[in-house]
Design an enzyme around this catalytic site. Structure first.
Site, PDB file in Angstrom:
ATOM      1  N   SER A 121       8.480  48.657 -31.825  1.00  0.00           N
ATOM      2  CA  SER A 121       8.266  48.470 -30.393  1.00  0.00           C
ATOM      3  C   SER A 121       7.132  49.383 -29.939  1.00  0.00           C
ATOM      4  CB  SER A 121       9.541  48.790 -29.613  1.00  0.00           C
ATOM      5  OG  SER A 121       9.350  48.593 -28.226  1.00  0.00           O
ATOM      6  N   LYS A 173      16.335  46.355 -33.409  1.00  0.00           N
ATOM      7  CA  LYS A 173      15.194  45.884 -32.611  1.00  0.00           C
ATOM      8  C   LYS A 173      15.560  44.629 -31.822  1.00  0.00           C
ATOM      9  CE  LYS A 173      10.871  45.577 -31.256  1.00  0.00           C
ATOM     10  NZ  LYS A 173      10.594  44.205 -30.893  1.00  0.00           N
ATOM     11  N   HIS A 176      17.469  45.771 -28.866  1.00  0.00           N
ATOM     12  CA  HIS A 176      16.480  46.434 -28.000  1.00  0.00           C
ATOM     13  C   HIS A 176      15.770  45.408 -27.135  1.00  0.00           C
ATOM     14  CE1 HIS A 176      12.175  47.336 -27.361  1.00  0.00           C
ATOM     15  NE2 HIS A 176      12.533  48.599 -27.187  1.00  0.00           N
ATOM     16  N   ASN A 177      15.343  44.307 -27.728  1.00  0.00           N
ATOM     17  CA  ASN A 177      14.628  43.285 -26.971  1.00  0.00           C
ATOM     18  C   ASN A 177      15.540  42.576 -25.978  1.00  0.00           C
ATOM     19  OD1 ASN A 177      12.501  44.004 -28.618  1.00  0.00           O
ATOM     20  ND2 ASN A 177      11.787  41.907 -28.855  1.00  0.00           N
ATOM     21  N   GLU A 180      15.741  44.765 -23.069  1.00  0.00           N
ATOM     22  CA  GLU A 180      14.451  44.648 -22.372  1.00  0.00           C
ATOM     23  C   GLU A 180      14.425  43.433 -21.451  1.00  0.00           C
ATOM     24  OE1 GLU A 180      10.415  43.081 -24.164  1.00  0.00           O
ATOM     25  OE2 GLU A 180      10.784  45.133 -24.852  1.00  0.00           O
TER      26      GLU A 180
END
Length: 304
Positions: A121, A173, A176-177, A180
């Site tokens: 990221s 990840k 994480h997205n 987001e």
């Protein structure tokens, strides 16, 4: 350290440049010769084929892939397998589905190849600010690659970590997205409410700047929102169409599989779909229903 960077899109190119500045030797490869030539003009070594790039590396060879998830990553790995030797290391720094990563790790192990998945990221700002790196794989290989991670991260001791076995890096990840998505949606809705209060004639850029310092919602996303609003307070030049990379979908699927409620991430993903629906038949039907049961007025379009 010396490595071959496969994929010279904006992010791959920036990562290669950061590694080069950190004292590592980077050979860049892309499918188009023009892209390789451009990288060479910017100071990188270039290879015009995977075979050429691999041959120019010392053993154990390190190949870092920064190509789109899915078929492009699959094809690249399959092309690399016969070019590499037991003990060589392949890093997937793209946004692959963690289930594909686990499968690929097993396949590469058969050939004696070491594999690391690195959720990355930082976007286009990583060159100057550093990248957040979420790493999966065996501890020995990750430790061997430590100099690369320390160079790419914001600092040698922060912003990166070995989070678990093969697939764990891409899994972290993915989530994480998903987070987001939710954060971006909340920010977009909040600024929409501010904009809708016409009688206050609020300066959205000013509000963003106020919130950037000392407020609970201060964040890098808010910094970027302030930057965008400073360039065009009404965002008139931007079409209201929002793409998704796929990881938001995977996060929602995983939440369902694990029986974990994730309504905010799920709705944020759905709102991206809404942005792409120029026809928006559902909204048309809602308006028609209100007209049918309550006589509420509907707005008519000129086109048939």
């Amino acid at each position: 350290m010396e490595l071959l960077m496969v994929g010279l899109g904006k992010m791959g190119m920036n990562m290669a440049q950061r590694l080069k500045r950190g004292g590592h030797r980077v050979i860049g490869y892309a499918r188009t010769a023009a892209t390789v030539q451009q990288a060479m003009e910017q100071g990188l070594e270039g290879a015009f084929s995977l075979a050429e790039g691999v041959q120019r590396l010392p053993s154990p060879r390190i190949v870092w892939c920064m190509v789109p998830a899915g078929q492009a990553t699959e094809e690249t790995i399959q092309q690399l397998i016969p070019l590499l030797q037991p003990g060589d290391i392949l890093v997937d720094g793209g946004n692959s589905n963690y289930k594909d990563t686990i499968r690929r790790a097993g396949q590469l192990q058969v050939y004696g190849l070491r594999f690391v998945d690195c959720g990355t990221s930082g976007g286009i700002w990583g060159l100057s600010e550093g990248y957040s790196l979420m790493i999966g794989g065996d501890a020995e290989t990750v430790e061997y690659l430590r100099p690369l991670f320390e160079t790419l991260a914001p600092a040698p001791d922060r912003g990166w970590g070995h989070v678990g076995p093969h697939g764990a890096g891409h899994f972290v990840k993915m989530v994480h997205n998903g987070i987001e998505y939710g954060m971006m949606q909340a920010m977009a809705e909040g600024f929409s409410i501010l904009k809708a209060k016409k009688e206050f004639d609020l300066d959205l850029h000013q509000v963003a700047e106020i919130w950037r310092y000392g407020s609970v919602v201060r964040s890098w996303l808010l910094d970027l929102a302030a930057r965008a609003l400073s360039e065009d307070a009404h965002l008139r030049t931007i079409r209201p169409w929002v793409a998704d990379s796929g990881e938001g979908r995977w996060t929602v699927f995983e939440a369902i599989d694990l029986d974990v409620p994730a309504p905010i991430i799920t709705l944020a993903l759905q709102m991206r779909f809404v942005s792409r629906d120029e026809e928006n038949f559902a909204a048309r039907l809602l308006a028609a229903l209100r007209n049918q049961f309550g006589g509420h007025a509907v707005q008519r379009e000129e086109k048939p």
